[in-house]
Structure formats: structure tokens, C-alpha cells
Design a protein around this motif. Structure first.
Motif, PDB file in Angstrom:
ATOM      1  N   UNK A  83     -33.185 -29.849  17.310  1.00 30.17           N
ATOM      2  CA  UNK A  83     -34.061 -28.896  17.985  1.00 30.17           C
ATOM      3  C   UNK A  83     -33.309 -27.604  18.290  1.00 30.17           C
ATOM      4  N   UNK A  84     -32.041 -27.734  18.665  1.00 32.91           N
ATOM      5  CA  UNK A  84     -31.232 -26.547  18.964  1.00 32.91           C
ATOM      6  C   UNK A  84     -31.129 -25.648  17.748  1.00 32.91           C
ATOM      7  N   UNK A  85     -30.854 -26.242  16.575  1.00 32.07           N
ATOM      8  CA  UNK A  85     -30.752 -25.453  15.343  1.00 32.07           C
ATOM      9  C   UNK A  85     -32.093 -24.819  14.977  1.00 32.07           C
ATOM     10  N   UNK A  86     -33.157 -25.601  15.100  1.00 31.60           N
ATOM     11  CA  UNK A  86     -34.483 -25.096  14.735  1.00 31.60           C
ATOM     12  C   UNK A  86     -34.904 -23.933  15.643  1.00 31.60           C
ATOM     13  N   UNK A  87     -34.708 -24.082  16.938  1.00 27.78           N
ATOM     14  CA  UNK A  87     -35.095 -23.043  17.878  1.00 27.78           C
ATOM     15  C   UNK A  87     -34.208 -21.804  17.719  1.00 27.78           C
ATOM     16  N   UNK A  88     -32.946 -22.030  17.410  1.00 31.96           N
ATOM     17  CA  UNK A  88     -32.038 -20.902  17.165  1.00 31.96           C
ATOM     18  C   UNK A  88     -32.557 -20.070  15.996  1.00 31.96           C
ATOM     19  N   UNK A  89     -32.851 -20.735  14.882  1.00 33.73           N
ATOM     20  CA  UNK A  89     -33.314 -20.026  13.685  1.00 33.73           C
ATOM     21  C   UNK A  89     -34.628 -19.292  13.922  1.00 33.73           C
ATOM     22  N   UNK A  90     -35.466 -19.837  14.798  1.00 36.10           N
ATOM     23  CA  UNK A  90     -36.775 -19.231  15.069  1.00 36.10           C
ATOM     24  C   UNK A  90     -36.657 -17.932  15.861  1.00 36.10           C
ATOM     25  N   UNK A  91     -35.477 -17.662  16.423  1.00 36.07           N
ATOM     26  CA  UNK A  91     -35.305 -16.470  17.262  1.00 36.07           C
ATOM     27  C   UNK A  91     -34.408 -15.409  16.628  1.00 36.07           C
ATOM     28  N   UNK A  92     -34.271 -15.451  15.304  1.00 32.39           N
ATOM     29  CA  UNK A  92     -33.371 -14.509  14.630  1.00 32.39           C
ATOM     30  C   UNK A  92     -34.073 -13.284  14.060  1.00 32.39           C
ATOM     31  N   UNK A  93     -35.351 -13.093  14.401  1.00 32.50           N
ATOM     32  CA  UNK A  93     -36.086 -11.965  13.831  1.00 32.50           C
ATOM     33  C   UNK A  93     -35.440 -10.625  14.156  1.00 32.50           C
ATOM     34  N   UNK A  94     -34.799 -10.510  15.330  1.00 33.03           N
ATOM     35  CA  UNK A  94     -34.207  -9.234  15.739  1.00 33.03           C
ATOM     36  C   UNK A  94     -32.710  -9.341  15.993  1.00 33.03           C
ATOM     37  N   UNK A  95     -32.074 -10.340  15.424  1.00 31.81           N
ATOM     38  CA  UNK A  95     -30.646 -10.535  15.655  1.00 31.81           C
ATOM     39  C   UNK A  95     -29.898 -10.711  14.344  1.00 31.81           C
ATOM     40  N   UNK A  96     -28.662 -10.227  14.321  1.00 25.11           N
ATOM     41  CA  UNK A  96     -27.757 -10.427  13.195  1.00 25.11           C
ATOM     42  C   UNK A  96     -26.336 -10.298  13.722  1.00 25.11           C
ATOM     43  N   UNK A  97     -25.370 -10.960  13.119  1.00 21.94           N
ATOM     44  CA  UNK A  97     -23.987 -10.886  13.601  1.00 21.94           C
ATOM     45  C   UNK A  97     -23.435  -9.463  13.543  1.00 21.94           C
ATOM     46  N   UNK A  98     -22.672  -9.108  14.564  1.00 21.07           N
ATOM     47  CA  UNK A  98     -21.998  -7.822  14.543  1.00 21.07           C
ATOM     48  C   UNK A  98     -22.633  -6.744  15.387  1.00 21.07           C
ATOM     49  N   UNK A  99     -23.688  -7.066  16.159  1.00 23.51           N
ATOM     50  CA  UNK A  99     -24.365  -6.042  16.957  1.00 23.51           C
ATOM     51  C   UNK A  99     -23.873  -6.031  18.399  1.00 23.51           C
ATOM     52  N   UNK A 100     -22.650  -6.445  18.613  1.00 30.12           N
ATOM     53  CA  UNK A 100     -22.073  -6.411  19.949  1.00 30.12           C
ATOM     54  C   UNK A 100     -21.896  -7.805  20.518  1.00 30.12           C
ATOM     55  N   UNK A 101     -21.004  -7.897  21.499  1.00 27.44           N
ATOM     56  CA  UNK A 101     -20.664  -9.196  22.085  1.00 27.44           C
ATOM     57  C   UNK A 101     -21.882  -9.928  22.608  1.00 27.44           C
ATOM     58  N   UNK A 102     -22.823  -9.196  23.191  1.00 29.76           N
ATOM     59  CA  UNK A 102     -23.982  -9.846  23.793  1.00 29.76           C
ATOM     60  C   UNK A 102     -24.807 -10.606  22.755  1.00 29.76           C
ATOM     61  N   UNK A 103     -24.816 -10.119  21.526  1.00 35.89           N
ATOM     62  CA  UNK A 103     -25.519 -10.839  20.465  1.00 35.89           C
ATOM     63  C   UNK A 103     -24.604 -11.837  19.764  1.00 35.89           C
ATOM     64  N   UNK A 104     -23.358 -11.465  19.603  1.00 34.05           N
ATOM     65  CA  UNK A 104     -22.460 -12.260  18.765  1.00 34.05           C
ATOM     66  C   UNK A 104     -22.083 -13.603  19.380  1.00 34.05           C
ATOM     67  N   UNK A 105     -22.206 -13.723  20.716  1.00 43.12           N
ATOM     68  CA  UNK A 105     -21.873 -15.011  21.321  1.00 43.12           C
ATOM     69  C   UNK A 105     -22.779 -16.122  20.788  1.00 43.12           C
ATOM     70  N   UNK A 106     -24.024 -15.783  20.472  1.00 42.38           N
ATOM     71  CA  UNK A 106     -24.940 -16.801  19.939  1.00 42.38           C
ATOM     72  C   UNK A 106     -24.471 -17.278  18.570  1.00 42.38           C
ATOM     73  N   UNK A 107     -24.124 -16.338  17.703  1.00 42.34           N
ATOM     74  CA  UNK A 107     -23.673 -16.717  16.363  1.00 42.34           C
ATOM     75  C   UNK A 107     -22.332 -17.452  16.422  1.00 42.34           C
ATOM     76  N   UNK A 108     -21.505 -17.069  17.397  1.00 36.53           N
ATOM     77  CA  UNK A 108     -20.228 -17.765  17.567  1.00 36.53           C
ATOM     78  C   UNK A 108     -20.463 -19.225  17.950  1.00 36.53           C
ATOM     79  N   UNK A 109     -21.309 -19.475  18.919  1.00 39.71           N
ATOM     80  CA  UNK A 109     -21.556 -20.849  19.352  1.00 39.71           C
ATOM     81  C   UNK A 109     -22.267 -21.664  18.282  1.00 39.71           C
ATOM     82  N   UNK A 110     -22.994 -20.981  17.414  1.00 34.54           N
ATOM     83  CA  UNK A 110     -23.643 -21.677  16.296  1.00 34.54           C
ATOM     84  C   UNK A 110     -22.638 -21.965  15.183  1.00 34.54           C
TER      85      UNK A 110
END
Length: 630
Positions: A247-274
Motif C-alpha cells: 500500500x505504501x508503494x501504491x500510494x506513493x506512486x499515486x502522488x507523483x503527478x507534481x513531484x520529481x527528484x531534484x526539486x529541493x530537500x523538501x521533495x527529495x526526502x520522499x524519493x530518498x526514503x523510497x
């Protein structure tokens, strides 16, 4: 009868308040108050001083002068409130205002004392107790701050906003169950925004309710315009701790419409933990030459590194990162949002904090890169090209994909080596595709080079990452326009118009929609509709409004040109781009009127301005070329 009684009571309580002894005093106070409403504090101060000179017992004059002096002459303002209180010591509002001012100046104890006197005179004054709560929070006495808010809630139990205030204090104090309960009440008065649901999710995370935390944060993410990576990271961890990794992976993927790695620490922590963003990159990218921002970024990143260590079972290492997160001095940037959670996570770990070999390696690398970046900043300020190139080489040897270094090298080499500069940006974006600064820079260079299709690709990606950020839709619309896709340009301008509440931006979007209509042969209807929209609107200093009036035919070219001159006088830094817009619009208006020679003159006048990467300039060049062919 009741009105008369109120007047008599007021006279008994505040016999000097009305300053009725002198019409001159009353007139000066009235003038001063009017000047305060216009934010003309210096002139207001003079009027109040005049009133005091005539009648030193006029409380209105002392209070008015205190308000006029409070920002520039704070100590004098405090003294003026003191004079007012000498004349009316039972006025709770005067004690409150002086208390607020003393606290703002830094005298927190003095502010509390004054507000305490205000409470004695007005025990039911909610605003007084809330001001006391703010000061107590600054002093770090959260228990007392919560008590003040609680006393207000007892008097106003239906006020959901007060529940939100207490909830935030309880969250900061680590009372996660109490905070969650207050957020639940606050949500009853704010059912649409979802902001308190996210906050309740954070409180539930602190309380160890992993399912509740993941559900609340997930609901908040789905209701907002664009999710933040740190929220997504917390939801992801909570769902994993719940024992639902799928469920964690599925919900993570469902929220990537406005996110991509490299847009600052506030966004990158999610990709790091994934597991899709490197730890060394996360820490390296916390760098900025503004130390307070670096501190809060590092606190956020360190907290998330600790969460990763906890998941890996490395408790001592996790404790080390949690302590690093909590040690950051973030007072100049507000606060570290997850500090209560970091403290809660540290309490759950019984092991002594100890850096592992990996921790020592990754942190040592981070400090080395940051030191090299500091050196780059120093030599760049000195304008020493050789030293700057040496510093860049040193950084890129240690970290070949360093954002700061690649961006800096691209900017400095672009004029002499545009191909090399573009390679630098492409290398940066290959590792960090969400870096909007690099995308914006590359889009601008591609426009300058005439590669509008590639520039549009960058603009669309920026629009995706920025969600509903203002300007992103119109940037795409401008590129569609120069590419000749007027339907898509119209669609983007309409989107910008629908979401922007700023009048001047809405004016300019209507102008662009009118230009599109003219290009599509629908100018007559568009002009009539624009004239209806702006009927009765007066010409003023706003360039965008005057542009709309001109496009609608409500002012002529001479009046419009005069308005541009006035705007330039008030905003000289905007002069080049202002005239680029104006000449392009005058050219389109001439085309609409069927005057092609005049249109060509306007477009050629636009081209004399140095703005080759500006959309109206590009459109003017295209229009001029077409007219010359005909």
C-alpha cells in the motif's frame, strides 16, 4: 435611555478620553487618525504631537502618537502608552497594546507583565490571553501557553480556530493525543481545506498510530493542489510501519503527478526514503550560502535519514541523526516542522547515539563538498575567473553531479560555449529531473536559440512540477502562441485567468486572450466582450489595466502610450519589457483595424528593444516577417 447611560458611564470612567476641552485638539487627533489609515506615520505623529501640546491629558493623542511611532520609534511609543496609562490606568486595551509592543521589542517579561495587568481588568478578553500565549511560547513555556489558550476555550468552546491554536501548541509540546483531539475539533470548522487533517496525521504519527497517520496525511495529499515531498515521506513511513509496504508503494506512486527528484530537500526526502534518491545527494543538496535555510534543510534531511536507519534496525545510528536534526539552529527560519516527531522518535530509541562508519563517511563527504562550495562563493564574489574555474574543477572532481557547481559553470560558460552550458544542465537534470531552476534556465536559453518546441517541453515539465503555481500556465501559453497553436494557447491563458485572483494578472490574461482571438479571426467579438468587461473602468497607473482598455478600444493609442510613459516613471526597472509588450499590442491592434503599414511600424519598434527571449518580441519578429513577405 441606554445610550445616555453608556455616555455617562464612559465619562465617569474616562473623563479625559474625548479631549472635548479643545476643538483644536480633537481636530488634530482626527487628522492624525486619518493619516494613520493611509500609513503616513510621520505626518500622523506631527498631528498627535500638536494635540498633546494643546491638551496633555488627551488620551487619544498619546495613543495615536504611540501607534504612529511603534515601528520606527518603538521605545518612544512605549513611553507614550505609559503616559496614556498614567491618565487611564484601568484601560485593559492600553495595557494590552503596550504589552504587545514591549514583547515585539524583545522585552518578553515586560510584555507578559503588561498583558497580565490587562487580564486583571478584562478577565474575559480572549485576544489578551492569546497574546500572552504567544509570548509564553517564545519563552519556551509551552505548558503555560497551553493553559492560556485553554482558558479562552473554556469561554468560547465553539470556536474551532482556538482548538487549532491549542493543537499546534500541544503538538510542539509532544502531547500528541491532545493535539489530535483538538485538530479533530478544528476540522469541524474547516472541512474543505484539509490542512488540519495533515496536522492531525502528524500528531497521530507522533502518538504511534501509524494507520491513522497514513490515512490522514494521504487524505490531505489528495485534497491539496500539489503534494509536498516531506508529507509524502511521512505517509510512506507510516504505512510501512503499519505493515502495509505494498500500500505504501501504491500510494506513493499515486502522488507523483507534481513531484520529481531534484526539486529541493523538501521533495527529495520522499524519493530518498523510497530508495530512488542517493543519501549523499540529499545531504549535499541541503547546501545554500544562506545558513538559516541550510540549517532547516539539514534538519529535515537528517530526520529522514534517521527514519531510514530505524527501518534498517540501526538504532544507534538513527539516534545520532535525530540528535543532529534537533541540534540545528532554525529560529531564523521559523521552525523545524518535524521537531516534535524527531523528539518522539529519539525517546523510542534506548540506544546511545553513535555514528556508524557509513554515517562518518557520508557526513565527512558532505562537509567537504560544502567547504568547497563556500570557497566557490568567495572567489565568485571576487570576480576571479581563474580561481572560480579552479574551484569548480575541485568540486566536480569530488562530486561530478553537484547542482551548484554545474549550474554555476553553465551560467558562466553559456555566452562563449552555449553547447557546453546546455550539456551541464542536461547532466544536472539527468540525475535531478525535478530541478525547476535548471529547467527554467534551459527553457530560457532554448527560447533565445529559437528552439521553441524544446522550450515548450521544459515549460510543460515546470508546469507539472509546480502544480497550480501562478505563471506556469501562461508560460506554456506563450510558447504555444509563437508555435502557432492558438487553441492550446487560449486554453493555457484561460487556466491562468481562472486560478489567478490578482487583478493585474487577470488584465494581462484577458489581453492575451484577445490577441489570440485576433489571430484566429475572431477579433470583433472578442473586442466587444472585452469592452463590456472594462466598461466604466478608469485609466490608471496599472500598465496591465491600461493594456486591456486599449485592446478593447476604450482608450486610443496616444492615451495608451502616455499611460506607458507614466508607468515607466513609477517602475523604471520594467521599462524594456513594458515597451516590448506595448509595441506588440499596438501592432496587433493595428492589424485588427486593418492598418498593416502601421502594424509593421509597431512591430519593428518592438524589435529595437533588447528582449530576444521575451515572447512579445519573438511574436513581433514573426509578425514583421509575415508582413514583409506580403
Amino acid at each position: 435611555m441606554k445610550h445616555l447611560l453608556a455616555v455617562l458611564l464612559a465619562a465617569a470612567l474616562y473623563p479625559t478620553f474625548a479631549c472635548a476641552e479643545s476643538s483644536e485638539t480633537t481636530a488634530a487627533v482626527t487628522r492624525g487618525n486619518l493619516l494613520l489609515e493611509k500609513h503616513q506615520e510621520s505626518e500622523a505623529e506631527k498631528e498627535f504631537t500638536q494635540a498633546i501640546g494643546v491638551d496633555a491629558k488627551c488620551i487619544d493623542a498619546w495613543v495615536g502618537r504611540a501607534k504612529a511611532r511603534r515601528w520606527e520609534k518603538t521605545e518612544d511609543a512605549i513611553a507614550d502608552y505609559g503616559e496614556a496609562l498614567r491618565l487611564a490606568p484601568d484601560r485593559a486595551d492600553l495595557w494590552k497594546e503596550r504589552g504587545k509592543l514591549r514583547a515585539w521589542k524583545g522585552d518578553l517579561d515586560g510584555g507578559l507583565a503588561d498583558l497580565g495587568e490587562a487580564v486583571k481588568r478584562d478577565p474575559d478578553g480572549a485576544d489578551i490571553r492569546l497574546e500572552r500565549s504567544k509570548i509564553l511560547q517564545k519563552k519556551g513555556d509551552l505548558t503555560a501557553a497551553i493553559a492560556e489558550v485553554s482558558s479562552v476555550i473554556e469561554r468560547k468552546p465553539a470556536d474551532t480556530k482556538l482548538r487549532a491554536v491549542r493543537a499546534m501548541l500541544r503538538l510542539d509540546a509532544g502531547d500528541f493525543a491532545g493535539a489530535a483531539g483538538d485538530f479533530t475539533e478544528a476540522m469541524k470548522g474547516d472541512e474543505k481545506s484539509g490542512r488540519f487533517q495533515e496536522a492531525r496525521g502528524i500528531a497521530l504519527f507522533g502518538a504511534g498510530d501509524w494507520k491513522g497517520a497514513a490515512d490522514d496525511i494521504g487524505a490531505s495529499l489528495s485534497s491539496g493542489p500539489a503534494p509536498r515531498g516531506d508529507e509524502l515521506a511521512l505517509m510512506y513511513v507510516a504505512r510501512i510501519r503499519q505493515g502495509k509496504p505494498e500500500d505504501a508503494d501504491r500510494e506513493f506512486d499515486a502522488n507523483l503527478a507534481h513531484l520529481a527528484p531534484g526539486n529541493g530537500t523538501w521533495s527529495d526526502v520522499a524519493f530518498y526514503l523510497r530508495g530512488t534518491f542517493r543519501e549523499e545527494d540529499l545531504l549535499e543538496d541541503c547546501y545554500t550560502d544562506y545558513l538559516p535555510h541550510r540549517a532547516v534543510s539539514l534538519a529535515n534531511a537528517s530526520f529522514c535519514v534517521a527514519l531510514a536507519r530505524i527501518r534498517a534496525g540501526e538504532k544507534a545510528s538513527a539516534a545520532w541523526w535525530l540528535e543532529k536534526a534537533l541540534a540545528q539552529d532554525v529560529k531564523d527560519t521559523g521552525s523545524f516542522k518535524f521537531a516534535p516527531l524527531a523528539r518522539a522518535e529519539r525517546k523510542r530509541i534506548t540506544e546511545t547515539a553513535a555514528a556508524s562508519a557509513l554515517d562518518q563517511s557520508v557526513w565527512g563527504r558532505t562537509e567537504k563538498i560544502w567547504a568547497l562550495l563556500d570557497k566557490l562563493g568567495e572567489v565568485t564574489k571576487e570576480r576571479d575567473d581563474a580561481a572560480r574555474n579552479k574551484a569548480l574543477a575541485d568540486i566536480l572532481e569530488a562530486s561530478p553531479d553537484c547542482v551548484e557547481a554545474l549550474t554555476t559553470r553553465a551560467i558562466y560558460r553559456h555566452e562563449a560555449d552555449p553547447e557546453g552550458a546546455m550539456k551541464d544542465l542536461s547532466q544536472l537534470l539527468a540525475r535531478r529531473p525535478g530541478n525547476t531552476s535548471a529547467l527554467r534556465l534551459r527553457r530560457g536559453w532554448r527560447i533565445f536559440a529559437g528552439d521553441y518546441q524544446a522550450a515548450l517541453a521544459d515549460a510543460k515539465e515546470m508546469m507539472r512540477l509546480q502544480g497550480r503555481m501562478l505563471g506556469s500556465h501562461s508560460d506554456c501559453g506563450d510558447l504555444y502562441f509563437v508555435l502557432g497553436d492558438f487553441d492550446e494557447a487560449r486554453h493555457r491563458y484561460e487556466e491562468e485567468l481562472a486560478q489567478d485572483s490578482l487583478d493585474t494578472t487577470r488584465d494581462m490574461m484577458r489581453v492575451r486572450l484577445w490577441i489570440v482571438a485576433v489571430k484566429q479571426g475572431k477579433g470583433k467579438q472578442a473586442t466587444e466582450e472585452l469592452a463590456k468587461t472594462y466598461k466604466g473602468v478608469q485609466e490608471g497607473l496599472a500598465f496591465e489595466t491600461n493594456s486591456a482598455l486599449f485592446a478593447a478600444g476604450l482608450i486610443d493609442r496616444k492615451a495608451y502610450a502616455t499611460s506607458v510613459d507614466k508607468f515607466m516613471a513609477s517602475e523604471p526597472h520594467s521599462s524594456t519589457h513594458t515597451w516590448v509588450h506595448a509595441f506588440h499590442l499596438m501592432g496587433i491592434r493595428a492589424l485588427y483595424e486593418g492598418n498593416k503599414p502601421d502594424a509593421l511600424r509597431m512591430f519593428e519598434a518592438c524589435l529595437k528593444r533588447e528582449a530576444r527571449d521575451w515572447m512579445p518580441w519573438i511574436a513581433s519578429r514573426m509578425e514583421a516577417e509575415q508582413l514583409k513577405k506580403k
